[in-house]
Design a protein around this motif. Structure first.
Motif, PDB file in Angstrom:
ATOM      1  N   ALA A   1      93.568 136.389 -49.904  1.00  0.00           N
ATOM      2  CA  ALA A   1      95.029 136.391 -49.800  1.00  0.00           C
ATOM      3  C   ALA A   1      95.518 135.144 -49.066  1.00  0.00           C
ATOM      4  O   ALA A   1      96.477 134.494 -49.501  1.00  0.00           O
ATOM      5  N   HIS A   2      94.853 134.791 -47.975  1.00  0.00           N
ATOM      6  CA  HIS A   2      95.257 133.590 -47.221  1.00  0.00           C
ATOM      7  C   HIS A   2      95.022 132.322 -48.035  1.00  0.00           C
ATOM      8  O   HIS A   2      95.829 131.383 -47.980  1.00  0.00           O
ATOM      9  N   LEU A   3      93.937 132.272 -48.799  1.00  0.00           N
ATOM     10  CA  LEU A   3      93.672 131.086 -49.621  1.00  0.00           C
ATOM     11  C   LEU A   3      94.704 130.942 -50.730  1.00  0.00           C
ATOM     12  O   LEU A   3      95.054 129.818 -51.107  1.00  0.00           O
ATOM     13  N   HIS A   4      95.230 132.053 -51.229  1.00  0.00           N
ATOM     14  CA  HIS A   4      96.309 131.966 -52.209  1.00  0.00           C
ATOM     15  C   HIS A   4      97.582 131.419 -51.562  1.00  0.00           C
ATOM     16  O   HIS A   4      98.335 130.672 -52.206  1.00  0.00           O
ATOM     17  N   VAL A   5      97.828 131.742 -50.304  1.00  0.00           N
ATOM     18  CA  VAL A   5      98.964 131.135 -49.600  1.00  0.00           C
ATOM     19  C   VAL A   5      98.739 129.625 -49.484  1.00  0.00           C
ATOM     20  O   VAL A   5      99.647 128.827 -49.743  1.00  0.00           O
ATOM     21  N   VAL A   6      97.529 129.225 -49.121  1.00  0.00           N
ATOM     22  CA  VAL A   6      97.204 127.795 -49.049  1.00  0.00           C
ATOM     23  C   VAL A   6      97.469 127.146 -50.407  1.00  0.00           C
ATOM     24  O   VAL A   6      98.071 126.066 -50.486  1.00  0.00           O
ATOM     25  N   ARG A   7      97.022 127.795 -51.475  1.00  0.00           N
ATOM     26  CA  ARG A   7      97.206 127.259 -52.826  1.00  0.00           C
ATOM     27  C   ARG A   7      98.677 127.010 -53.119  1.00  0.00           C
ATOM     28  O   ARG A   7      99.060 125.945 -53.608  1.00  0.00           O
ATOM     29  N   THR A   8      99.538 127.979 -52.799  1.00  0.00           N
ATOM     30  CA  THR A   8     100.952 127.830 -53.130  1.00  0.00           C
ATOM     31  C   THR A   8     101.633 126.787 -52.253  1.00  0.00           C
ATOM     32  O   THR A   8     102.489 126.040 -52.732  1.00  0.00           O
ATOM     33  N   VAL A   9     101.264 126.718 -50.995  1.00  0.00           N
ATOM     34  CA  VAL A   9     101.852 125.698 -50.119  1.00  0.00           C
ATOM     35  C   VAL A   9     101.389 124.307 -50.554  1.00  0.00           C
ATOM     36  O   VAL A   9     102.168 123.350 -50.565  1.00  0.00           O
ATOM     37  N   SER A  10     100.123 124.190 -50.960  1.00  0.00           N
ATOM     38  CA  SER A  10      99.642 122.881 -51.417  1.00  0.00           C
ATOM     39  C   SER A  10     100.321 122.478 -52.727  1.00  0.00           C
ATOM     40  O   SER A  10     100.551 121.283 -52.959  1.00  0.00           O
ATOM     41  N   ARG A  11     100.669 123.431 -53.569  1.00  0.00           N
ATOM     42  CA  ARG A  11     101.422 123.113 -54.789  1.00  0.00           C
ATOM     43  C   ARG A  11     102.815 122.585 -54.428  1.00  0.00           C
ATOM     44  O   ARG A  11     103.330 121.678 -55.073  1.00  0.00           O
ATOM     45  N   ARG A  12     103.433 123.166 -53.403  1.00  0.00           N
ATOM     46  CA  ARG A  12     104.735 122.660 -52.952  1.00  0.00           C
ATOM     47  C   ARG A  12     104.580 121.243 -52.421  1.00  0.00           C
ATOM     48  O   ARG A  12     105.394 120.359 -52.711  1.00  0.00           O
ATOM     49  N   ALA A  13     103.520 121.009 -51.651  1.00  0.00           N
ATOM     50  CA  ALA A  13     103.253 119.650 -51.154  1.00  0.00           C
ATOM     51  C   ALA A  13     103.080 118.693 -52.331  1.00  0.00           C
ATOM     52  O   ALA A  13     103.598 117.564 -52.310  1.00  0.00           O
ATOM     53  N   GLU A  14     102.377 119.140 -53.360  1.00  0.00           N
ATOM     54  CA  GLU A  14     102.168 118.300 -54.542  1.00  0.00           C
ATOM     55  C   GLU A  14     103.501 117.937 -55.199  1.00  0.00           C
ATOM     56  O   GLU A  14     103.730 116.789 -55.578  1.00  0.00           O
ATOM     57  N   ARG A  15     104.394 118.924 -55.336  1.00  0.00           N
ATOM     58  CA  ARG A  15     105.694 118.632 -55.958  1.00  0.00           C
ATOM     59  C   ARG A  15     106.459 117.589 -55.151  1.00  0.00           C
ATOM     60  O   ARG A  15     107.078 116.680 -55.718  1.00  0.00           O
ATOM     61  N   LEU A  16     106.401 117.688 -53.836  1.00  0.00           N
ATOM     62  CA  LEU A  16     107.093 116.712 -52.989  1.00  0.00           C
ATOM     63  C   LEU A  16     106.438 115.335 -53.069  1.00  0.00           C
ATOM     64  O   LEU A  16     107.128 114.310 -53.083  1.00  0.00           O
ATOM     65  N   ILE A  17     105.110 115.304 -53.124  1.00  0.00           N
ATOM     66  CA  ILE A  17     104.389 114.026 -53.227  1.00  0.00           C
ATOM     67  C   ILE A  17     104.711 113.356 -54.564  1.00  0.00           C
ATOM     68  O   ILE A  17     104.952 112.143 -54.620  1.00  0.00           O
ATOM     69  N   VAL A  18     104.769 114.136 -55.641  1.00  0.00           N
ATOM     70  CA  VAL A  18     105.117 113.584 -56.949  1.00  0.00           C
ATOM     71  C   VAL A  18     106.560 113.073 -56.938  1.00  0.00           C
ATOM     72  O   VAL A  18     106.855 112.006 -57.489  1.00  0.00           O
ATOM     73  N   GLU A  19     107.453 113.816 -56.298  1.00  0.00           N
ATOM     74  CA  GLU A  19     108.840 113.354 -56.176  1.00  0.00           C
ATOM     75  C   GLU A  19     108.893 112.030 -55.408  1.00  0.00           C
ATOM     76  O   GLU A  19     109.578 111.093 -55.822  1.00  0.00           O
TER      77      GLU A  19
ATOM     78  N   ILE B   1      95.769 116.147 -53.795  1.00  0.00           N
ATOM     79  CA  ILE B   1      96.516 117.385 -53.566  1.00  0.00           C
ATOM     80  C   ILE B   1      96.486 118.282 -54.802  1.00  0.00           C
ATOM     81  O   ILE B   1      96.486 119.515 -54.691  1.00  0.00           O
ATOM     82  N   ASN B   2      96.419 117.690 -55.989  1.00  0.00           N
ATOM     83  CA  ASN B   2      96.286 118.484 -57.210  1.00  0.00           C
ATOM     84  C   ASN B   2      94.947 119.223 -57.231  1.00  0.00           C
ATOM     85  O   ASN B   2      94.884 120.413 -57.554  1.00  0.00           O
ATOM     86  N   ARG B   3      93.865 118.548 -56.887  1.00  0.00           N
ATOM     87  CA  ARG B   3      92.556 119.196 -56.845  1.00  0.00           C
ATOM     88  C   ARG B   3      92.502 120.253 -55.751  1.00  0.00           C
ATOM     89  O   ARG B   3      91.813 121.254 -55.884  1.00  0.00           O
ATOM     90  N   LEU B   4      93.217 120.021 -54.642  1.00  0.00           N
ATOM     91  CA  LEU B   4      93.159 120.971 -53.533  1.00  0.00           C
ATOM     92  C   LEU B   4      93.640 122.353 -53.973  1.00  0.00           C
ATOM     93  O   LEU B   4      93.008 123.360 -53.648  1.00  0.00           O
ATOM     94  N   SER B   5      94.734 122.418 -54.707  1.00  0.00           N
ATOM     95  CA  SER B   5      95.220 123.741 -55.120  1.00  0.00           C
ATOM     96  C   SER B   5      94.228 124.405 -56.072  1.00  0.00           C
ATOM     97  O   SER B   5      94.021 125.622 -56.007  1.00  0.00           O
ATOM     98  N   ASP B   6      93.590 123.620 -56.940  1.00  0.00           N
ATOM     99  CA  ASP B   6      92.535 124.175 -57.804  1.00  0.00           C
ATOM    100  C   ASP B   6      91.374 124.708 -56.961  1.00  0.00           C
ATOM    101  O   ASP B   6      90.819 125.772 -57.242  1.00  0.00           O
ATOM    102  N   HIS B   7      91.009 123.952 -55.939  1.00  0.00           N
ATOM    103  CA  HIS B   7      89.918 124.345 -55.040  1.00  0.00           C
ATOM    104  C   HIS B   7      90.245 125.672 -54.370  1.00  0.00           C
ATOM    105  O   HIS B   7      89.410 126.578 -54.296  1.00  0.00           O
ATOM    106  N   MET B   8      91.480 125.802 -53.883  1.00  0.00           N
ATOM    107  CA  MET B   8      91.871 127.035 -53.201  1.00  0.00           C
ATOM    108  C   MET B   8      91.868 128.224 -54.162  1.00  0.00           C
ATOM    109  O   MET B   8      91.511 129.335 -53.774  1.00  0.00           O
TER     110      MET B   8
END
Length: 190
Positions: free
Chosen positions: A127-145, A160-167
């Motif tokens: 459950a915590h790793l899924h939270v990490v995954r979603t927060v890292s996806r938000r970070a990715e959207r901001l980095i792409v912006e 950051i894209n690989r990180l969410s896959d990893h999580m």
């Protein structure tokens, strides 16, 4: 090595902060939002680590260190091509992304194949790793912006894209190799 002798500086009291090159920007600048969300990702990994041990905890510890590197990279404008060779900025590297890819492959090979989308949950670690995954996806959207309006190290986006896959695969691993994943049942509550 960084040495902090004071925690507060009062230099941000008017809503501005300094980037890695000394430039002052508003605290709501997209660059600050991007590396701030990377920091948030790091913090939720710290919470996940309360439930991890062994190889998983070692992976998460390495990733936390990488995320400080990524934050340092993002807080220093530029893509690295014009960095001072005498004092180059700390930049995330392809080697760090490749390590994530190798870990993803090593974990994923042991997981049950997916038959549906996975709902976040199962074990506490998952459950915590899924939270990490979603927060890292938000970070990715901001980095792409940010990358759309200013030059950044392209490896930052890849990492950051690989990180969410990893999580995601690590969360499945934490659910008994995917056997205890909670699967989405489309239309279940209609």
């Amino acid at each position: 090595m960084v040495q902090l002798t004071r925690i507060y500086t009062k230099s941000g009291d008017k809503g501005k902060t300094a980037l890695g090159n000394g430039t002052r920007v508003p605290k709501n600048d997209i660059r600050v939002a991007a590396y701030g969300t990377v920091d948030e990702t790091n913090a939720v990994i710290g919470v996940a680590r309360l439930h991890s041990d062994g190889d998983i905890d070692d992976m998460l510890a390495r990733i936390q260190n990488d995320l400080f590197d990524l934050g340092a990279d993002l807080c220093t404008p530029g893509d690295g091509s014009n960095d001072d060779p005498e004092r180059p900025a700390l930049r995330i590297t392809a080697k760090q992304t490749e390590r994530l890819e190798a870990e993803i492959d090593a974990i994923n090979i042991h997981l049950d194949p997916l038959k549906s989308f996975v709902l976040p949950g199962g074990s506490a670690l998952s459950a915590h790793l899924h939270v990490v995954r979603t927060v890292s996806r938000r970070a990715e959207r901001l980095i792409v912006e940010l990358a759309g309006i200013d030059a950044i190290n392209p490896e930052a986006v890849r990492y950051i894209n690989r990180l969410s896959d990893h999580m995601f695969v690590l969360a499945r691993h934490a659910n008994n190799g995917g056997k205890d994943d909670i699967l989405w049942k489309p239309g279940l509550t209609r």
